[in-house]
Design a protein around this motif. Structure first.
Motif, mmCIF file in Angstrom:
data_model
loop_
_atom_site.group_PDB
_atom_site.id
_atom_site.type_symbol
_atom_site.label_atom_id
_atom_site.label_comp_id
_atom_site.label_asym_id
_atom_site.label_seq_id
_atom_site.Cartn_x
_atom_site.Cartn_y
_atom_site.Cartn_z
ATOM 1 N N LYS A 73 39.658 36.462 34.706
ATOM 2 C CA LYS A 73 40.772 36.426 33.766
ATOM 3 C C LYS A 73 41.579 37.718 33.803
ATOM 4 N N SER B 769 36.422 30.675 29.867
ATOM 5 C CA SER B 769 37.561 29.753 29.899
ATOM 6 C C SER B 769 37.290 28.393 29.275
ATOM 7 N N ARG B 773 39.999 27.878 26.271
ATOM 8 C CA ARG B 773 41.169 27.025 26.489
ATOM 9 C C ARG B 773 41.352 25.982 25.384
#
Lengths: 181, 907
Positions: A73, B769, B773
């Motif tokens: 990320k 993630s 998300r």
């Protein structure tokens, strides 16, 4: 000056740290201290444009599979490294692009595939064609290099900068296309 | 006095437990007590007895290396034990021999011919060392009553001298002023004030109690008190100029400028001179009071003394306090740019006691104990303003970082710019930095001369704080360049006859000529070692001239250039060579070498404790027995057994006894209880990691060598995936948010415990993630992203490092950053000194690299010394233990995430 964050990924023992060290410290220095703040930063010039690379090398933390998301990320460009002397390390990274794409949520990720340790050609287990094939499948550039001989290490980091520029421009073009439509 | 029947008891016990087929470790332990019992017998040096004993130990040691004893093994041990028993009962002229032995000397093993050539400088018999062998009755000619001989003083003083190596370093904060690099040509004025004060006190006490044969006792007491106060320095320095860079640099480099300062020439305290020597220089201190008053009781004084028993007690108490304050003011064109100040208070307290027991003039036993405490407080702040509060306000994590990381504040980063800065300031933080903490050092020593001090050092930063082109002094002698290969295999030291020769580097007295040192600094500082041949570094590590810092750094890092097996064999060789001769230089070299052997054995890892190494050590133990040195043999065997046994049970090894009635979930327990138990387990796992595991991991990432490290990292991953699983599993949004909220609360508690391991594990899960998300309640999300800044990897994990440095121990660190640093130190620094720096030689070990590694590992070792005050809480602990076993893998969490919210990939 433009700044790029580059993450170096790959299994343990492929020589990631050596590549980074080679890149950030091109001359011999007696003391080498990875804990100082700007150690992983270096200014380079790519095609006449100066820019700063901030490198996040995951060496040492490969075992922390749960941290990989965070590292990915943080990055804008990715250098994925395997060792040409180990088929296993080549196998390990085959899913890497999928992981990056998944985390970034876009297919447009600047990746550079690197086969390290060409100085140990006599122990080669991964042929250049295999690396090339994977790079074509990922549609990303590919290079073989050697951290030991400082062989194309700088070229390699310049390449990932070009790739980041390329992907960024492409994304911008796409966006402008969309607005026209 | 030893009782002969102790041996009988030990033997009978051994035979009995062997008959009962008890597990090997019982038998090992009982042979140890047999060894203890025999060694206290006065006839222990009868060769036939020794051989019988060695045979028994050998047979037990060999069998125990295997996991399980079989029937034949038990039988063999019984047979050998019975042989020994029979020998003692029937063949050993026991009672008569025992009586004789106390008056006449039994000849110990013949010494080699080397003795004659090396004892020339050994003038008086007074300095000739009396080894503590039970049979050795060549006693020292003690002069007058009450006076201690040099030999007797040696141990306590050695320890004191070693402790004195830890001097209070000169406190030299570097202040950073905002916008000090302005380009205008105005006149800048710098003013710096330094004030240092010290206060010391020492009390020495000697008491001798003598029991005369007629039953009366005699008591002699002596006390000596020394106290010194002040030595106040006041330095004010002003620099004026248009920001000329030379002046500024000179100013920052304190050492040099201060040395040039005439006023400070007399002030040796802040440079070198160990405290101890200062106390001996009585005349230097005007405020000295010294009183000696012998007290006599039951005055049977000058009668002829027969062999009576006496006991001599020596005790030392010492306190010292050093206050240092520095302030700095910067002005430009008369306008005040900034003003900063810092104060440091170091205090220490030493208490030590030594008890010697004599039979007549023969030293029978020596015991020592003591404690050493250091206390350091640093306060920072602008002058006249109250110092920063002792413990940082725990308002919020992010504010916390700003409070300490922001340069505009009176930042705590004066140590920045030094090498491995963050580790040094981490180390230093463990000692001071806005909070007070105490460290207790304990040491012990015995007749054997093996003293162990657990050091805790200041001067590493000054050591590593070097510029790159420091001048080096090249060795004046070069060791022969032997290629690295050819590892020594296991050696049977009992059988080995030829030990070594004078030319062998490992057998030399002085290796300084072979070492590469820093040139520009004081030669008396042993810290300046930059490299040298392997054997020279090993020998240097055994010598008291080397500071404890070097010895520690050597012991922590030697595995990067010599294996433990290799090292132990080299040290044994050196010991056996030195012990051949009994002049004082050789015997003290032998003694020092032996204590290093004990330290090395003490810190062996499970991975290293395999048969070649164990056989080398045990055969050395047999050799010591055959040479009559039971004391050393006992110590060494005991340490080795302790390492092999290592009874430390894993917190997870016990199976939960409580099986809850209903199925429990996370909400059955309070967040704080969960955080406590997570921390309890993390601390256990962290403490189990041995420093060499980290070193090895940085070199070759071999899971077999680093089992505890692997467990610790796996645990991190399990926690992370377990958290993802719990948060993603519920079907309803509110339920998922309830889990997310719970984990945020747990994180807060973990942060309070300074448990960065689980804190980051949970954070890596919540920010992963698949979780991130999804759509979350804004309030929760804001909390989460605040935590997230900790793992910002920019500037070499600056945020995390800052947080760790200001954390109050106990702490569980995130080991990933440590591993990363060690890998880069390894990859970035050459193993050997580059040939162009040392006349083309290629085999000199680059010790600067090891100093760096030591800086990192030492901080880990220090962190490991702190324990949480948390008790195991079974219900919570086992809930966590069972629950965290179940989790989804990466792909599964992604699928689940897509189920909750469909993919929206941009292309």
């Amino acid at each position: 000056m433009r700044e790029f964050k580059v993450v170096v990924l790959g299994s343990g023992g492929v020589g990631k740290s050596a590549l980074t060290v080679q890149f950030v410290s091109s001359t011999f220095i007696e003391k080498y201290d990875p804990t100082i703040e700007d150690f992983y930063r270096k200014e380079i010039e790519v095609d006449g444009q100066p820019c700063v690379l901030e490198i996040l090398d995951t060496a040492g933390t490969e075992q922390f599979s749960s941290m990989r998301d965070l590292y990915i990320k943080n990055g804008q460009g990715f250098v994925v490294v395997y060792s040409i002397t180990s088929q296993q390390t080549f196998h390990d990274i085959k899913t890497m692009r999928e992981q990056i794409v998944r985390v970034k949520g876009t297919e447009n990720v600047p990746i550079l595939l690197v086969g390290n340790k060409v100085d140990l050609a006599h122990q080669r287990q991964v042929r250049p064609e295999e690396g090339l094939a994977l790079a074509e499948y990922w549609s990303c550039p590919f290079t073989e290099c050697s951290a030991k001989n400082n062989h194309s290490v700088n070229v390699m980091f310049a390449e990932i900068v070009r790739e980041m520029n390329y992907v960024q421009n492409k994304a911008r073009d796409n966006k402008s296309c969309c607005t026209i439509l | 006095m030893p009782h002969a029947n102790e041996v009988d008891v030990a033997l009978t016990y051994l035979i009995q437990i062997t008959a009962k087929r008890l597990p090997p470790h019982h038998i090992l332990l009982s042979t140890q007590s047999l060894l203890d019992a025999i060694s206290s017998r006065s006839d222990a040096t009868v060769p036939e007895l020794q051989n019988n004993l060695i045979r028994l130990l050998k047979s037990v040691d060999e069998k125990s290396l295997k996991d399980q004893f079989n029937e034949a093994d038990y039988n063999e041990i019984t047979t050998v034990a019975k042989q020994l028993e029979n020998y003692i009962k029937y063949s050993l002229p026991s009672a008569a021999a025992a009586n004789r032995a106390s008056t006449s000397s039994i000849k110990s093993e013949p010494r080699s011919s080397r003795t004659s050539s090396t004892t020339t400088n050994n003038g008086t018999s007074k300095t000739s060392s009396t080894r503590s062998r039970a049979s050795n009755s060549e006693s020292t000619e003690s002069s007058t009553n009450g006076q201690t001989t040099k030999e007797e003083e040696e141990n306590l003083d050695n320890v004191l001298r070693q402790l004195n190596l830890r001097q209070v370093p000169k406190f030299q904060p570097v202040f950073e002023f905002a916008n000090s690099e302005s380009d205008d040509d105005g006149i800048t004025t710098d003013e710096r004030k330094e004030e240092r004060a010290e206060k010391h006190g020492q009390k020495l006490c000697e008491e001798e109690v003598e029991t005369l044969p007629d039953g009366t006792t005699r008591r002699i007491m002596k006390t000596k008190t020394i106290s010194t106060t002040q030595t106040v320095r006041h330095v004010t320095r002003s620099t004026k100029g248009g920001g000329c860079p030379e002046i500024t640099r000179k100013f920052v480099d304190g050492d040099r400028t201060l040395n040039e300062d005439e006023e400070l020439k007399t002030d040796d305290f802040f440079k070198k001179s160990p405290l101890f020597e200062r106390f001996n220089l009585h005349s230097k201190f005007p405020a000295l009071t010294c009183s000696e008053e012998p007290i006599k009781q039951n005055g049977h004084d000058e009668k002829e003394k027969e062999t009576g028993q006496s006991q001599k007690t020596k005790s030392v108490e010492r306190t010292s306090e050093v206050t240092q304050s520095v302030s700095q003011k910067k002005e430009r064109n008369g306008k005040l740019l900034g003003e900063m100040a810092a104060t440091k208070l170091d205090s220490s307290e030493l208490k030590a006691k030594q008890i010697d027991s004599y039979l007549g003039k023969l030293l029978l036993d020596r015991k020592g104990e003591g404690s050493y405490e250091e206390n350091t407080v640093i306060k920072q702040g602008k002058p006249e303003i109250e110092p920063v509060p002792a413990s940082p306000p725990r308002k919020h994590v992010v504010e916390y970082i700003q409070h300490f990381g922001n340069k505009e504040n009176t930042a705590v980063d004066y140590l920045r710019g030094t090498t491995i800065a963050s580790y040094i300031s981490l180390n230093d933080n463990l000692r001071f930095q806005e909070e007070q903490f105490r460290k207790k050092l304990q040491f012990e020593f015995s007749t054997t001369g093996t003293s162990s001090v657990f050091p805790d050092f200041y001067n590493l930063s000054s050591l590593l704080d070097t510029d790159e082109f420091v001048k080096l002094t090249l060795p004046t002698k070069w060791a022969e360049e032997i290629p690295d290969a050819k590892p020594i295999k296991e050696i049977d030291w009992l059988k080995k006859e030829a030990i070594g020769e004078e030319e062998d580097l490992i057998c030399s007295f002085d290796v300084n000529d072979y070492l590469l040192m820093r040139a520009d600094t004081d030669q008396s500082k042993p810290l300046q070692i930059r490299g040298g041949p392997k054997d020279a570094l090993i020998v240097y590590g055994t010598q008291p001239v080397a500071s404890l810092v070097f010895q520690e750094a050597f012991l922590v890092t030697y595995r990067t250039f010599v294996s433990s097996l290799d090292l132990i064999n080299k040290l044994i060789k050196r010991y056996l060579y030195m012990v051949l001769s009994d002049d004082s230089v050789s015997s003290s070299a032998a003694k020092n070498t032996f204590s290093v052997i004990v330290r090395v054995v003490d810190e062996l890892t499970t991975f290293e404790l395999q048969s070649p190494l164990i056989n080398s050590v045990t055969s050395f133990v047999y050799r010591l027995i055959r040479d009559g040195n039971f004391t050393f043999a006992r110590i060494l065997r005991k340490r080795l057994l302790e390492r092999i046994e290592d009874p430390r049970p894993s917190p997870l090894s016990c199976i939960p006894k409580i099986i809850p009635n209903k199925k429990q979930n996370l909400f059955d327990f309070s967040s704080s209880a969960i955080a406590c138990q997570m921390t309890y387990l993390d601390a256990e796992l962290f403490h189990a990691i041995e420093p060499p595991e980290l070193l090895w991991w940085a070199q070759d990432q071999d899971e077999k060598k680093s089992p505890n490290l692997v467990k610790f990292t796996e645990h991190f991953n399990h926690i992370s995936f377990w958290v993802r699983t719990l948060v993603l599993t519920p079907g309803s949004q509110s339920e998922r948010e309830r889990y997310l909220n719970k984990f945020l609360k747990i994180m807060k508690h973990l942060r309070k415990h300074n448990n960065f391991n689980s804190y980051l594990a949970i954070m890596s899960a919540l920010l992963s993630s698949p979780v991130e998300r999804l759509d979350w309640n804004r309030r929760l999300w804001e909390q989460l992203t605040e935590h997230g800044s900790v793992m910002n990897t920019e500037k070499s994990h600056k945020n995390y490092r800052d947080m760790l440095q200001s954390a109050k121990p106990p702490v569980v660190p995130f080991i990933g950053v440590v591993l990363q640093d060690l890998i880069f130190i390894h990859a970035g620094n050459p193993d050997k000194i580059p040939p162009e720096r040392c006349c083309g030689r290629t085999t000199l070990i680059n010790f600067l690299k090891r100093w760096h590694q030591y800086a990192v590992l030492d901080s880990i070792r220090k962190l490991k010394k702190w324990n949480y005050d948390i008790q195991k809480d079974d219900p919570v602990f086992y809930f966590l233990h069972n629950s965290t076993k179940n989790f989804m893998n990466d792909d599964q969490t992604w699928s689940r995430s897509y189920e909750i919210k469909a993919t929206q990939r941009r292309s």
